[in-house]
Structure formats: structure tokens, C-alpha cells
Design an enzyme around this catalytic site. Structure first.
Site, PDB file in Angstrom:
ATOM      1  N   GLN A   1       0.827  -1.208   0.000  1.00 35.75           N
ATOM      2  CA  GLN A   1       0.000   0.000   0.000  1.00 35.75           C
ATOM      3  C   GLN A   1       0.860   1.257   0.000  1.00 35.75           C
ATOM      4  OE1 GLN A   1      -3.055   0.537  -0.515  1.00 35.75           O
ATOM      5  NE2 GLN A   1      -4.260  -1.249   0.054  1.00 35.75           N
TER       6      GLN A   1
ATOM      7  N   ASP B   1      -8.320  -8.232  -1.417  1.00 34.05           N
ATOM      8  CA  ASP B   1      -7.831  -6.879  -1.698  1.00 34.05           C
ATOM      9  C   ASP B   1      -7.347  -6.857  -3.146  1.00 34.05           C
ATOM     10  OD1 ASP B   1      -6.853  -4.326  -1.593  1.00 34.05           O
ATOM     11  OD2 ASP B   1      -5.139  -4.772  -0.299  1.00 34.05           O
TER      12      ASP B   1
ATOM     13  N   CYS C   1     -10.249  -0.666  -3.850  1.00 33.53           N
ATOM     14  CA  CYS C   1      -9.654   0.645  -4.115  1.00 33.53           C
ATOM     15  C   CYS C   1     -10.522   1.443  -5.073  1.00 33.53           C
ATOM     16  CB  CYS C   1      -8.234   0.509  -4.658  1.00 33.53           C
ATOM     17  SG  CYS C   1      -8.160  -0.210  -6.299  1.00 33.53           S
TER      18      CYS C   1
ATOM     19  N   GLU D   1      -1.387 -14.994  -4.358  1.00 30.62           N
ATOM     20  CA  GLU D   1      -0.862 -13.804  -5.026  1.00 30.62           C
ATOM     21  C   GLU D   1      -0.298 -14.175  -6.392  1.00 30.62           C
ATOM     22  OE1 GLU D   1       0.527 -10.359  -6.387  1.00 30.62           O
ATOM     23  OE2 GLU D   1      -0.726 -10.491  -4.598  1.00 30.62           O
TER      24      GLU D   1
END
Length: 603
Positions: free
Chosen positions: A414, A516, A544, A467
Site C-alpha cells: 500500500q 484486496d 480501491c 498472489e
């Protein structure tokens, strides 16, 4: 996950023409240059370009270069039937053995621009389509003028610098548009934006799951037409110099100075490639500005030219700077090798090493330096390009919530560390974890959320991270070990490929997913896997861009069907967290809980 915008917007045509400076056939709105005037009706593209060379200051110059552009093989198809769409026209052409490169359709005006890969295919299409009948309409075809290069067009109309002054105010408006708005007002605007998203989600849930209508009616009465309570926005602890990662382009400055490192005033399609120094911006750290200044001095003393998006010539393309609160700085130099020999590139890397370790650049404070070869027509994002280590440490490290994290060049972290602590603390509170909890951390980056939950909220039984970036997975594993955790594991791959398998293998009475994802949201396969896994009762979604994630939200809540199996979720809490002061962006957290049809209190 938030990312700084790059040069050009995405295209939605048959194919992406990488050398088309305007992306001229990608727009869905008609522009004046798209209309072919009668006087140009018989002009072949080359003739139109010659005409433009003198009359419009070379706005067709790009079609004379050696690089390919389908604009020189462009036709206009007229008298199309009403109510046809892009796919209808594409299928019609394919049916008759015609393979267009790109299509731009104006259905209301009943004409379209079509480009081809070469003259032979263009001429074949003109011969086949002209006079052909389609749905009682007789089609006609004519040659079309190439689209004017927008940057040269704009350069002809106006100066790149307003009032003779460098574009300091313009760059502030471009990268931090709320820089002159009081912070309390910024927060109100962002909260209002999220409120609008929730109100739209409420309507969409009602349209896609009629069984939830009674519950929605009650919720809307309680929460101002929203499906769940919106808690007060959490402000960023820091308002200036908060970005720990910045991507700077390299080009001609708005003041005319060559080899300027900074931010673009606009996109190529908007007609501006001028670059302005970040020295007067409020969101870039002083450490990053120092690196920019040192690097700019190096390239100005270097014989290699900056890369030009107009001519596709030159070398220097981008500088990415990552910083941390423990005073470590990573610089990543993006360079187009063009036709340089390997020895010339190696010599350049040696010069960079010397400059930043022994020369004037030593004052920049770089602790890790990388070199990336960014080719002429790279279609992949920069995160897919190999990084060549030049000097210093291989990583930088950051501290967050009392934990230490290793960060590689391409790993996601972030961009506002103090605000990320606020965000992750809220995620930990909302997840409602206990000693039997298994956490699925989807799009986990360097493992920050999962590791924070496992270490700070010590009751977690296990954390499983997923990921895409291999570098980030290696970082996550190292971070778990560095923080003394043994109940954390990480898997590398696309979430849509890995998640269903991982989820099916989890045997736990309390499974919580925390996602996320990037700006576009999760792949639909991930959402469908979540819906099928009835033992997954709670989901914390960190968005986001909540508008872009709307389809994800709807699919989580829609009624069961042949495509979407499993009981639906419903949103029960929402909150915005401001990670990007001076901009309109913020992170949004939504807590979804599985609907329990057996409970009298549920639907």
C-alpha cells in the site's frame, strides 16, 4: 490496490494498434476529425497526409514512419443498417472473408471506420463490400483520411505552458486535484461518493435477488437508502508526502527543458506529453524528490535521448522510486535498449552504479538500484519485466503495525503506510477472528494483511495467502519467517486458478476470506467459488475502486442460479478509509455475511 495512471487508455477494438498515437479507433464518441469532408472524399491517405503536412503542422507525420499503423489502410463504410452493433459488423465482415484490424462504429450516423493490416486486405474489403446489400441497405465504401496525431494537433493550437509559466499549478491539478480543498471537505466528498455506491448496490441487489426485498426495505429506511450502515470515514494520519511509491515518466519538460523527470500533464490522446518536475507536488516524499533530482542530473549528462511516444525513438522511459519509513530507498530505471549492443548497455549500468555509489548521485540516498529493459512495443505491464540488480540491497524494508516487511521491485505494498495501518486495523476488527479461524488472504501482495492478522490478532489458526506476482510471494514467505510465524502459507498463481482448489481443501468450522484485488476487482471464477463454498460465512472486501468492483458485489448477493450456486451474501457494514489525500480516491471496506435461510432473523 491503487496504482498511478500511465500514459494511454485501454482500447476495445478488434486489435490494439500499438503505434497508433491516438488510439484513434478506440473511442465510442465521434470527434470532428472522424468525419470525412466531401473535399477529402477522393484523397488517398497518403495524399491527405501530404496535405496535412503543410496545412496542419505535420499532424499526419506518424504515418510516414517505418513503424506500423493501420491508419494508412483505413476506409469508411457508409449506409449501414440501423440498430447494428460492433459485434454485428465484425461478424458480417468475417462472414464475407474480411478481417478488419480495428473498427469504430457510429450506429446513429450509420457509418463506421475500419482499418486493415495492409493495402491488399484493404483493397479486398473495398471491392467486396462496396455495393453489397445488408438488411435492405446497399453499402458504400470509400477511403478515409488518417486521424490527426492529437499531440501535434494540440501543439499547433496552443502552447504547452500557460502564461509562459512552468506547469506547477497544472501538475497539481493533474495528480492531486483536491490540493486546494480543505481536508474536511475532501473527506465529505469521498464519503458521499461511497454512499452513492452503496445506494446503487442496494438497487442492484433488489433487481437480482427478489428474496432480499423485505430485508432491503428495512435497511433502506434505516440507512438513507443504503443496504447497510456506512461508518464514518477514517482519515489518513498524514496528508502530505505520504506516497511510498511513485512512477515518474521521462520526457521533454513543459518549460522546454529536455530530459525532465516527473509527471505528465495529460495523456497522449489528450494532446499533451509535457512533463513537469514533482518538486512542487504535495504527495511525493522529499526522499523521492531527491532521487528524481539526482537521476535527472545523470541522464542530462548522458548522451542517450529520452523515449518519445511520438516517434518511438529514444531510450529513457520511466523512473520508479520506492521509499520506506526506515529510510531505505529503491530506484528502478526503465530503459528502451533500441538497437544498442549489449556491451553499451552494460557500460551504462556500470555508469549508473558508479554515479549513485561514488559520484554526485550518492547524495540521493539510494539503497537499492535496479535496471529494467522496457521494449519498444511492450504490451505487458511493467510488473512482468525482469529487473536487473545494479547495486545496493535486493530489497527495501518497511515497518507496519510493529512488524517488518521485505519489499521487492514489483511487489505490491500500500502506497500510504500510516493509512494502511488504519485500514488493516479495521479489517482485523471486522473479520471477527477466533482460535479456530482460517483466513484466506486473496491478492495478498507481500502478505501484509494476513501476517498482521496472524501476529497482531494472535487467535488465528491459519492464514493462506494467494498472489499472482512471484516476487511478492517470495517476499511474503520471508516476511512470515522474519516475524516468527509458522501458521502462514502462500500460493503463487492467478486467484481464479488457485483459489477454488485452496478453498476446497480447507477444513475449518470458521473460514473468513479477505480480498484486496486490483482496481478491476476479482475474476468471476473467484466469486463463483466463494458462493459455492457454503462453509465460508464471512468476507471482507477491500476495494480501491468500489464502482469498478460493483459486479463482484452484485454476484455475491444475487439469487442462486445454474451459474451462481450457493447461498448469497449480503453487505452488513461499510466504511471508507482515506489512503490518498488531495485526490478523489479512497479505499472502501465492505463486510459481507452469508445469508442463513434456516434462521428466522435472516431472509
Amino acid at each position: 490496490m491503487e496504482h498511478m495512471p500511465l500514459m494511454q487508455s485501454k482500447m476495445t477494438d478488434v486489435a490494439v494498434d500499438k503505434t497508433d498515437p491516438a488510439g484513434s479507433l478506440s473511442s465510442t464518441e465521434k470527434e470532428p476529425d472522424d468525419l470525412i469532408e466531401e473535399k477529402n472524399q477522393d484523397n488517398p491517405p497518403a495524399a491527405a497526409a501530404e496535405e496535412g503536412e503543410g496545412a496542419a503542422g505535420g499532424v499526419y507525420r506518424y504515418i510516414k514512419d517505418d513503424l506500423f499503423t493501420s491508419e494508412i489502410f483505413k476506409v469508411e463504410i457508409q449506409n449501414l443498417p440501423k440498430y447494428i452493433g460492433f459485434n454485428d459488423l465484425k461478424k458480417f465482415l468475417n462472414k464475407h472473408g474480411i478481417n478488419p484490424h480495428k473498427i469504430k462504429l457510429f450506429s446513429k450516423q450509420m457509418f463506421a471506420f475500419v482499418t486493415f493490416k495492409n493495402q491488399e486486405e484493404r483493397d479486398k474489403a473495398m471491392k467486396a463490400v462496396h455495393g453489397m446489400q445488408w438488411k435492405s441497405k446497399v453499402l458504400s465504401v470509400r477511403l478515409a483520411k488518417p486521424k490527426a496525431d492529437p499531440i501535434l494537433k494540440k501543439r499547433k493550437l496552443e502552447e504547452e505552458v500557460e502564461g509562459g509559466q512552468p506547469g506547477t499549478k497544472r501538475i497539481a491539478n493533474a495528480v492531486t486535484p483536491l490540493w486546494n480543498v480543505p481536508y474536511e471537505e475532501q473527506l465529505k466528498r469521498k464519503e458521499k461518493e461511497v454512499e452513492g455506491v452503496l445506494q446503487k448496490l442496494t438497487r442492484e441487489i433488489g433487481n437480482n435477488n427478489k428474496a432480499m426485498l423485505p430485508w432491503l426495505f428495512v435497511q433502506k429506511e434505516k440507512f438513507n437508502k443504503m443496504c447497510c450502515p456506512l461508518e464514518a470515514i477514517r482519515p489518513s494520519p498524514v496528508l502530505t508526502e505520504y506516497r511510498n511509491k511513485c512512477e515518474f515518466v521521462i520526457g521533454v519538460g513543459a518549460d522546454g527543458e529536455d530530459k525532465t523527470v516527473g509527471f505528465r500533464l495529460g495523456k497522449y490522446k489528450g494532446g499533451s506529453c509535457a512533463v513537469v518536475s514533482p518538486s512542487e507536488t504535495t504527495h511525493v516524499s522529499s526522499e523521492a524528490k531527491r532521487v528524481v533530482q539526482g537521476f535527472q542530473q545523470f541522464i542530462r549528462a548522458n548522451p542517450y535521448a529520452v523515449y518519445s511516444p511520438e516517434t518511438y525513438e529514444g531510450h529513457w522511459r520511466q523512473l520508479t522510486v520506492r521509499t520506506s519509513r526506515i529510510k531505505q530507498t529503491m530506484a528502478i530505471v526503465f530503459f528502451n535498449p533500441q538497437k544498442l549492443q549489449e556491451e553499451e548497455i552494460e557500460e551504462l549500468k556500470r555508469n549508473l552504479h558508479q554515479y549513485f555509489t561514488e559520484g554526485e548521485g550518492k547524495e540521493s540516498g539510494i539503497t537499492s538500484l535496479y535496471f529494467v529493459r522496457m521494449g519498444q512495443r511492450t504490451s505487458a505491464g511493467t510488473e512482468d519485466l525482469p529487473c536487473e540488480h545494479v547495486t545496493g540491497e535486493e530489497w527495501i524494508h518497511e515497518e507496519l503495525l510493529g512488524l517488518k516487511f521485505r519489499i521487492s521491485p514489483h511487489s505490491f505494498f500500500q502506497t500510504n503506510t500510516p493509512a494502511a495501518e488504519v485500514l488493516y486495523s479495521a479489517v482485523g476488527e471486522w473479520a471477527q477472528l477466533d482460535q479456530d479461524s482460517t483466513v484466506l488472504d486473496v491478492c495478498c501482495g507481500t502478505g501484509t494483511i494476513g501476517i498482521s492478522l496472524a501476529k497482531v490478532w494472535r487467535l488465528v489458526k491459519k492464514v493462506i495467502g494467494i498472489e499472482l506476482c512471484q516476487e511478492a510471494v517470495e517476499d511474503a514467505k520471508a516476511n512470515a519467517e522474519a516475524n516468527g510465524l509458522t501458521n502462514v502459507e502462500f500460493h503463487c498463481g492467478k486467484a481464479e486458478d488457485v483459489f477454488p482448489t485452496v478453498l476446497n481443501a480447507v477444513v475449518s468450522p470458521n473460514v473468513t476470506a479477505i480480498v484486496d484485488p486490483p482496481r478491476a476487482g476479482l475474476h468471476s471464477k473467484v466469486i463463483l467459488a466463494i458462493r459455492r463454498a457454503e462453509h465460508l460465512k464471512r468476507l471482507v472486501y477491500v476495494a480501491c475502486n468500489a464502482k469498478a468492483a460493483m459486479n463482484n458485489f452484485i454476484d455475491l448477493c444475487r439469487a442462486p442460479s445454474n451459474r451462481v450456486r450457493g447461498s448469497p451474501f449480503r453487505p452488513v457494514r461499510a466504511m471508507a478509509v482515506d489512503l490518498f489525500p488531495q485526490t478523489m480516491h479512497c479505499e472502501t471496506i465492505l463486510l459481507f455475511e452469508r445469508v442463513d435461510y434456516s434462521s428466522n432473523t435472516d431472509i
